[in-house]
Design a protein around this motif. Structure first.
Motif, PDB file in Angstrom:
ATOM      1  N   TRP A   1       0.815  -1.214   0.000  1.00  0.00           N
ATOM      2  CA  TRP A   1       0.000   0.000   0.000  1.00  0.00           C
ATOM      3  C   TRP A   1       0.847   1.262   0.000  1.00  0.00           C
ATOM      4  O   TRP A   1       0.513   2.232  -0.676  1.00  0.00           O
ATOM      5  CB  TRP A   1      -0.941   0.000   1.205  1.00  0.00           C
ATOM      6  CG  TRP A   1      -1.843  -1.194   1.248  1.00  0.00           C
ATOM      7  CD1 TRP A   1      -1.634  -2.360   1.948  1.00  0.00           C
ATOM      8  CD2 TRP A   1      -3.069  -1.391   0.545  1.00  0.00           C
ATOM      9  NE1 TRP A   1      -2.656  -3.246   1.731  1.00  0.00           N
ATOM     10  CE2 TRP A   1      -3.558  -2.675   0.876  1.00  0.00           C
ATOM     11  CE3 TRP A   1      -3.807  -0.587  -0.328  1.00  0.00           C
ATOM     12  CZ2 TRP A   1      -4.744  -3.185   0.356  1.00  0.00           C
ATOM     13  CZ3 TRP A   1      -4.998  -1.084  -0.842  1.00  0.00           C
ATOM     14  CH2 TRP A   1      -5.455  -2.374  -0.496  1.00  0.00           C
ATOM     15  N   ILE A   2       1.951   1.243   0.744  1.00  0.00           N
ATOM     16  CA  ILE A   2       2.774   2.448   0.822  1.00  0.00           C
ATOM     17  C   ILE A   2       3.874   2.473  -0.228  1.00  0.00           C
ATOM     18  O   ILE A   2       4.575   3.481  -0.378  1.00  0.00           O
ATOM     19  CB  ILE A   2       3.395   2.603   2.224  1.00  0.00           C
ATOM     20  CG1 ILE A   2       4.283   1.409   2.556  1.00  0.00           C
ATOM     21  CG2 ILE A   2       2.321   2.780   3.266  1.00  0.00           C
ATOM     22  CD1 ILE A   2       4.988   1.556   3.901  1.00  0.00           C
ATOM     23  N   SER A   3       4.052   1.382  -0.954  1.00  0.00           N
ATOM     24  CA  SER A   3       5.065   1.341  -2.010  1.00  0.00           C
ATOM     25  C   SER A   3       4.443   1.425  -3.393  1.00  0.00           C
ATOM     26  O   SER A   3       5.155   1.387  -4.398  1.00  0.00           O
ATOM     27  CB  SER A   3       5.892   0.053  -1.906  1.00  0.00           C
ATOM     28  OG  SER A   3       5.070  -1.092  -2.016  1.00  0.00           O
ATOM     29  N   ASN A   4       3.125   1.538  -3.447  1.00  0.00           N
ATOM     30  CA  ASN A   4       2.408   1.659  -4.709  1.00  0.00           C
ATOM     31  C   ASN A   4       1.990   3.122  -4.899  1.00  0.00           C
ATOM     32  O   ASN A   4       1.267   3.680  -4.063  1.00  0.00           O
ATOM     33  CB  ASN A   4       1.169   0.764  -4.694  1.00  0.00           C
ATOM     34  CG  ASN A   4       0.467   0.720  -6.036  1.00  0.00           C
ATOM     35  OD1 ASN A   4       0.632   1.611  -6.864  1.00  0.00           O
ATOM     36  ND2 ASN A   4      -0.316  -0.316  -6.260  1.00  0.00           N
ATOM     37  N   PRO A   5       2.428   3.771  -5.985  1.00  0.00           N
ATOM     38  CA  PRO A   5       2.074   5.187  -6.182  1.00  0.00           C
ATOM     39  C   PRO A   5       0.570   5.444  -6.236  1.00  0.00           C
ATOM     40  O   PRO A   5       0.125   6.549  -5.935  1.00  0.00           O
ATOM     41  CB  PRO A   5       2.730   5.538  -7.532  1.00  0.00           C
ATOM     42  CG  PRO A   5       3.799   4.515  -7.710  1.00  0.00           C
ATOM     43  CD  PRO A   5       3.289   3.261  -7.055  1.00  0.00           C
ATOM     44  N   ASP A   6      -0.208   4.434  -6.584  1.00  0.00           N
ATOM     45  CA  ASP A   6      -1.653   4.612  -6.688  1.00  0.00           C
ATOM     46  C   ASP A   6      -2.355   4.594  -5.337  1.00  0.00           C
ATOM     47  O   ASP A   6      -3.489   5.081  -5.222  1.00  0.00           O
ATOM     48  CB  ASP A   6      -2.255   3.516  -7.579  1.00  0.00           C
ATOM     49  CG  ASP A   6      -1.745   3.597  -9.018  1.00  0.00           C
ATOM     50  OD1 ASP A   6      -1.461   4.719  -9.480  1.00  0.00           O
ATOM     51  OD2 ASP A   6      -1.624   2.537  -9.658  1.00  0.00           O
ATOM     52  N   THR A   7      -1.715   4.013  -4.324  1.00  0.00           N
ATOM     53  CA  THR A   7      -2.364   3.874  -3.015  1.00  0.00           C
ATOM     54  C   THR A   7      -1.597   4.538  -1.875  1.00  0.00           C
ATOM     55  O   THR A   7      -2.128   4.655  -0.772  1.00  0.00           O
ATOM     56  CB  THR A   7      -2.551   2.386  -2.668  1.00  0.00           C
ATOM     57  OG1 THR A   7      -1.266   1.727  -2.683  1.00  0.00           O
ATOM     58  CG2 THR A   7      -3.474   1.708  -3.665  1.00  0.00           C
ATOM     59  N   SER A   8      -0.371   4.973  -2.119  1.00  0.00           N
ATOM     60  CA  SER A   8       0.461   5.497  -1.029  1.00  0.00           C
ATOM     61  C   SER A   8      -0.142   6.750  -0.401  1.00  0.00           C
ATOM     62  O   SER A   8      -0.186   6.882   0.829  1.00  0.00           O
ATOM     63  CB  SER A   8       1.876   5.785  -1.544  1.00  0.00           C
ATOM     64  OG  SER A   8       1.824   6.663  -2.656  1.00  0.00           O
ATOM     65  N   LEU A   9      -0.621   7.676  -1.233  1.00  0.00           N
ATOM     66  CA  LEU A   9      -1.225   8.888  -0.682  1.00  0.00           C
ATOM     67  C   LEU A   9      -2.513   8.565   0.061  1.00  0.00           C
ATOM     68  O   LEU A   9      -2.839   9.210   1.063  1.00  0.00           O
ATOM     69  CB  LEU A   9      -1.498   9.891  -1.804  1.00  0.00           C
ATOM     70  CG  LEU A   9      -2.028  11.259  -1.364  1.00  0.00           C
ATOM     71  CD1 LEU A   9      -1.058  11.945  -0.417  1.00  0.00           C
ATOM     72  CD2 LEU A   9      -2.300  12.156  -2.587  1.00  0.00           C
ATOM     73  N   GLY A  10      -3.233   7.541  -0.400  1.00  0.00           N
ATOM     74  CA  GLY A  10      -4.461   7.137   0.280  1.00  0.00           C
ATOM     75  C   GLY A  10      -4.214   6.676   1.703  1.00  0.00           C
ATOM     76  O   GLY A  10      -5.050   6.911   2.589  1.00  0.00           O
ATOM     77  N   THR A  11      -3.066   6.026   1.951  1.00  0.00           N
ATOM     78  CA  THR A  11      -2.761   5.597   3.326  1.00  0.00           C
ATOM     79  C   THR A  11      -2.554   6.792   4.239  1.00  0.00           C
ATOM     80  O   THR A  11      -2.964   6.772   5.406  1.00  0.00           O
ATOM     81  CB  THR A  11      -1.513   4.701   3.340  1.00  0.00           C
ATOM     82  OG1 THR A  11      -0.377   5.436   2.850  1.00  0.00           O
ATOM     83  CG2 THR A  11      -1.722   3.464   2.481  1.00  0.00           C
ATOM     84  N   LEU A  12      -1.936   7.846   3.713  1.00  0.00           N
ATOM     85  CA  LEU A  12      -1.739   9.053   4.528  1.00  0.00           C
ATOM     86  C   LEU A  12      -3.062   9.780   4.748  1.00  0.00           C
ATOM     87  O   LEU A  12      -3.293  10.335   5.828  1.00  0.00           O
ATOM     88  CB  LEU A  12      -0.735   9.986   3.844  1.00  0.00           C
ATOM     89  CG  LEU A  12       0.674   9.439   3.629  1.00  0.00           C
ATOM     90  CD1 LEU A  12       1.577  10.527   3.067  1.00  0.00           C
ATOM     91  CD2 LEU A  12       1.265   8.874   4.915  1.00  0.00           C
ATOM     92  N   ILE A  13      -3.929   9.775   3.738  1.00  0.00           N
ATOM     93  CA  ILE A  13      -5.251  10.378   3.900  1.00  0.00           C
ATOM     94  C   ILE A  13      -6.051   9.618   4.950  1.00  0.00           C
ATOM     95  O   ILE A  13      -6.749  10.214   5.780  1.00  0.00           O
ATOM     96  CB  ILE A  13      -5.989  10.399   2.544  1.00  0.00           C
ATOM     97  CG1 ILE A  13      -5.313  11.378   1.584  1.00  0.00           C
ATOM     98  CG2 ILE A  13      -7.461  10.744   2.725  1.00  0.00           C
ATOM     99  CD1 ILE A  13      -5.863  11.353   0.179  1.00  0.00           C
ATOM    100  N   LEU A  14      -5.928   8.292   4.935  1.00  0.00           N
ATOM    101  CA  LEU A  14      -6.624   7.475   5.927  1.00  0.00           C
ATOM    102  C   LEU A  14      -6.126   7.777   7.327  1.00  0.00           C
ATOM    103  O   LEU A  14      -6.915   7.869   8.275  1.00  0.00           O
ATOM    104  CB  LEU A  14      -6.430   5.990   5.602  1.00  0.00           C
ATOM    105  CG  LEU A  14      -7.186   4.983   6.468  1.00  0.00           C
ATOM    106  CD1 LEU A  14      -8.689   5.207   6.344  1.00  0.00           C
ATOM    107  CD2 LEU A  14      -6.824   3.560   6.081  1.00  0.00           C
ATOM    108  N   LEU A  15      -4.815   7.956   7.470  1.00  0.00           N
ATOM    109  CA  LEU A  15      -4.253   8.301   8.777  1.00  0.00           C
ATOM    110  C   LEU A  15      -4.743   9.672   9.221  1.00  0.00           C
ATOM    111  O   LEU A  15      -5.109   9.859  10.389  1.00  0.00           O
ATOM    112  CB  LEU A  15      -2.724   8.281   8.714  1.00  0.00           C
ATOM    113  CG  LEU A  15      -1.983   8.732   9.980  1.00  0.00           C
ATOM    114  CD1 LEU A  15      -2.385   7.871  11.173  1.00  0.00           C
ATOM    115  CD2 LEU A  15      -0.481   8.695   9.763  1.00  0.00           C
ATOM    116  N   GLY A  16      -4.760  10.637   8.293  1.00  0.00           N
ATOM    117  CA  GLY A  16      -5.255  11.961   8.646  1.00  0.00           C
ATOM    118  C   GLY A  16      -6.713  11.945   9.058  1.00  0.00           C
ATOM    119  O   GLY A  16      -7.124  12.671   9.966  1.00  0.00           O
ATOM    120  N   THR A  17      -7.520  11.101   8.400  1.00  0.00           N
ATOM    121  CA  THR A  17      -8.935  10.979   8.754  1.00  0.00           C
ATOM    122  C   THR A  17      -9.104  10.310  10.110  1.00  0.00           C
ATOM    123  O   THR A  17      -9.982  10.682  10.904  1.00  0.00           O
ATOM    124  CB  THR A  17      -9.675  10.172   7.676  1.00  0.00           C
ATOM    125  OG1 THR A  17      -9.460  10.780   6.395  1.00  0.00           O
ATOM    126  CG2 THR A  17     -11.164  10.117   7.955  1.00  0.00           C
TER     127      THR A  17
END
Length: 297
Positions: free
Chosen positions: A147-163
């Motif tokens: 998830w964090i090494s895939n450019p398509d999902t890496s930003l989503g993990t940070l958005i999930l953490l921020g949420t």
């Protein structure tokens, strides 16, 4: 004479704060503004270069544009999600049920450590290729991804953490919900209003000042996103999570381009100030103030 003595006593009492503000806040701000027009590496005296730093940023720095795009994407997605989930949870916790104080404490507790390095490391372990999330998916026969090494999902993990870090916002919403007069709900029930109608015609309008406050704070805090991106993804892969604050940090403390970093900091200040001003202007059309008898137009 007594009047002057009272003033002197007042100044003496506020002098510790005043000195701290002048030396630790106002002076560094002034220095940063001056350095933004210089070439300064901390190893030599700053050299005045005028607008060169700003010209380089806006004309030939592709990394600046990339970091700004990533940061705006993060803000535009994470802030509304955080507001939505914090409001929904606050409405659940506003009910007078047995043991509700315990639930409120447990839900708020993660926010006390939400921005820490430890949580960022945990998040990295959860969403890594061999992390806990993929382990849970494997139980159901689903093959996960990095998830964090895939450019398509890496930003989503940070958005999930921020949420996920919605505790403080939720507490503010909860306090706002407690201030809504129950007579309004009782009167609407007599008129036959259902839950959805009560929510859109009573809860949201009465809660709009609190929502506006959380919105402004959320935007300001999201633009300063640094710790999670630095620890979890280090700005990668392929700069898909390269936040503006990371770009500024690396220019200052990795490349020692303090003048350039100061210019980046002032650009960020202008962006945040402009968005805040736009929110205040737009608030006239959707923020309801009960004491004024209507919308503040």
């Amino acid at each position: 004479m007594a009047y002057k003595e009272r003033n002197l006593a007042g100044y003496l009492f506020i002098s510790p704060w005043l000195l701290g503000f002048l030396l630790l806040t106002l002076w560094p701000i002034a220095q940063s503004f001056y350095l933004s027009f210089t070439d300064y590496s901390m190893l030599a005296d700053p050299v005045w270069t005028g607008m060169d730093n700003y010209r380089k940023i806006f004309s030939g720095d592709d990394v600046f544009q990339k970091s700004l795009t990533v940061t705006f994407t993060f803000v535009l997605v994470s802030v509304p999600l955080k507001l939505f989930f914090s409001l929904m949870v606050a409405m659940l916790l506003a009910k007078n049920l047995r043991g509700m104080n315990f639930y409120r404490t447990m839900i708020y507790f993660p926010s006390l450590i939400g921005g820490s390095i430890a949580v960022s490391v945990l998040w990295r372990n959860m969403f890594g290729a061999d992390g806990y999330i993929n382990g849970i998916l494997a139980w159901f026969g689903i093959e996960g991804t990095g998830w964090i090494s895939n450019p398509d999902t890496s930003l989503g993990t940070l958005i999930l953490l921020g949420t996920w870090q919605f505790g403080s916002t939720m507490v503010i919403f909860l306090a706002g919900l407690k201030q809504i007069p129950q007579e309004l709900y009782e009167a609407s029930a007599v008129d036959g209003a259902g839950r959805i109608r009560k929510f859109f015609h009573i809860t949201l309008p009465m809660l709009s000042p609190v929502m506006f406050f959380n919105l402004v704070l959320g935007i300001i805090n999201s633009f300063q996103m640094f710790t999670a991106a630095f620890i979890i993804t280090k700005g990668g892969p392929v700069q898909s999570t390269y936040m503006y604050a990371m770009f500024l940090y690396e220019k200052a403390f990795k490349h020692f381009q303090m003048g350039y970093a100061s210019a980046l900091a002032w650009i960020l200040l202008v962006i945040v100030a402009a968005l805040t001003a736009l929110n205040f202007l737009a608030s006239r059309y959707w923020v309801f103030y009960e004491t004024e008898g209507g919308r503040d137009r």
